[in-house]
Design a protein around this motif. Structure first.
Motif, PDB file in Angstrom:
ATOM      1  N   ASN A 153      45.544  42.007  39.962  1.00 23.56           N
ATOM      2  CA  ASN A 153      44.688  42.914  39.774  1.00 23.56           C
ATOM      3  C   ASN A 153      45.493  44.379  39.502  1.00 23.56           C
ATOM      4  O   ASN A 153      45.044  45.040  38.620  1.00 23.56           O
ATOM      5  CB  ASN A 153      43.732  43.371  41.026  1.00 23.56           C
ATOM      6  CG  ASN A 153      42.647  42.481  41.017  1.00 23.56           C
ATOM      7  OD1 ASN A 153      42.318  41.576  40.127  1.00 23.56           O
ATOM      8  ND2 ASN A 153      41.998  42.253  42.159  1.00 23.56           N
ATOM      9  N   SER A 209      44.017  36.999  37.384  1.00 25.57           N
ATOM     10  CA  SER A 209      42.866  37.527  38.244  1.00 25.57           C
ATOM     11  C   SER A 209      41.899  36.737  38.414  1.00 25.57           C
ATOM     12  O   SER A 209      41.233  36.292  39.511  1.00 25.57           O
ATOM     13  CB  SER A 209      42.336  38.918  37.784  1.00 25.57           C
ATOM     14  OG  SER A 209      41.274  39.496  38.761  1.00 25.57           O
ATOM     15  N   PRO A 217      39.131  44.661  38.622  1.00 27.79           N
ATOM     16  CA  PRO A 217      40.274  44.711  39.586  1.00 27.79           C
ATOM     17  C   PRO A 217      39.972  45.940  40.437  1.00 27.79           C
ATOM     18  O   PRO A 217      40.610  45.890  41.362  1.00 27.79           O
ATOM     19  CB  PRO A 217      41.449  45.068  38.639  1.00 27.79           C
ATOM     20  CG  PRO A 217      40.861  44.228  37.176  1.00 27.79           C
ATOM     21  CD  PRO A 217      39.523  44.662  37.353  1.00 27.79           C
TER      22      PRO A 217
END
Length: 306
Positions: free
Chosen positions: A54, A95, A279
């Motif tokens: 992230n 992610s 994120p």
């Protein structure tokens, strides 16, 4: 400097700072746990790498977007543009892979002992680190061709198609090849989303069946409001909804930019902002719900769900 540019820069700066702070806070938490307890649960290991991914995605996209909005022009050469876009793609892919891996891992760990996942329940915790490492490798390989289609804005290379992406330019020789590349880059996201939805659906089904059994055994005395199973189900649905929504929007806008010869300034900035939403939001969702979901994976097997 136009007021719209200042507003745009402030938005990107706030998103980057807010998201980075959340990710670094969680990363510090897991590093602190490891330094004091000298071990991490498999789910904690996955979440630690999620925070790293992230942060990579946020910083590689948010910082250049902020600098561009505040008036800094042509601060990246061709190599810099390729590196920044490549790092963002790796962070974005990792992610997504981390959340997908977390969902699948949880679905396996809370499955009944007599299910087809019984053998996987014993092996999964031992190989979590290997799966995380494999996700990093796949993220790097899957996006290795992406930098080829990015260059610095002041590059003098002979290019037949060139689109303004803010601080860098997208390049390509024909629309068909760009469409194929966009489809190839979107395929891992679609695969991860499918696995995430399948895993979350399995968890919801398991939790619902267990809730029905508990109510039957206890004569329906267990309140749905205080039921941990009901709470876990709601948390899973919230997480999946956030992940699917942001990544569907992100993929849609990226596909539009890939197909349009000269995407507008507004379209490029909206796409960049949406790319940073997941994120930014995910660490705060995990701060509220992640620890409970992590414990759920290991508490339920000991409770012998069947």
């Amino acid at each position: 400097m136009a007021s719209m540019d200042v507003a745009t820069g402030t938005i990107f700066l706030s998103q980057t700072v807010f998201g980075t702070l959340g990710n670094f806070s969680l990363l510090y938490h897991y590093l602190f746990l490891y330094s004091t307890e000298h071990r991490l649960r498999p789910t904690d290991l996955i979440l630690k790498h999620l925070m790293i991914a992230n942060s990579l995605a946020l910083l590689s996209k948010g910082v250049p977007q902020t600098m561009t909005a505040f008036g800094f022009k042509d601060f990246l050469n061709e190599a810099g543009c390729k590196l920044v876009f490549y790092l963002h793609r790796i962070g974005r892919a990792m992610s997504m892979s981390s959340i997908c891996l977390l969902s699948v891992f949880q679905a396996i760990m809370i499955s009944p002992r007599d299910s087809t996942h019984a053998e996987l329940k014993l092996k999964a915790p031992k190989h979590t680190g290997s799966f995380v490492f494999l996700c990093w490798i796949l993220a790097m390989l899957a996006n290795i061709s992406f930098p080829v289609n990015v260059t610095g804005k002041w590059s003098n290379a002979n290019i037949t198609m060139k689109k303004d992406l803010g601080y860098c330019s997208g390049v390509g020789n024909n629309k068909l090849m760009l469409s194929v590349l966009a489809a190839m880059l979107s395929f891992p996201d679609v695969l991860c989303l499918g696995l995430m939805i399948w895993a979350s659906g399995s968890m919801v089904s398991i939790l619902h069946r267990h809730k029905q059994r508990v109510r039957y055994i206890r004569g329906n005395k267990l309140s749905a409001r205080c039921s941990p199973e009901s709470t876990a189900t709601q948390r899973i649905l919230v997480l999946v909804s956030i992940f699917v929504s942001f990544y569907t929007l992100s993929s849609t806008f990226q596909l539009c930019i890939a197909l349009i010869n000269n995407p507008s300034w507004l379209l490029v900035n909206i796409s960049a902002f949406i790319n940073g939403c997941f994120p930014t939001v995910s660490p705060y969702v995990l701060i509220n719900h992640g620890s409970s979901l992590s414990r759920l994976c290991f508490v339920w097997p000991r409770n012998k769900i069947s």
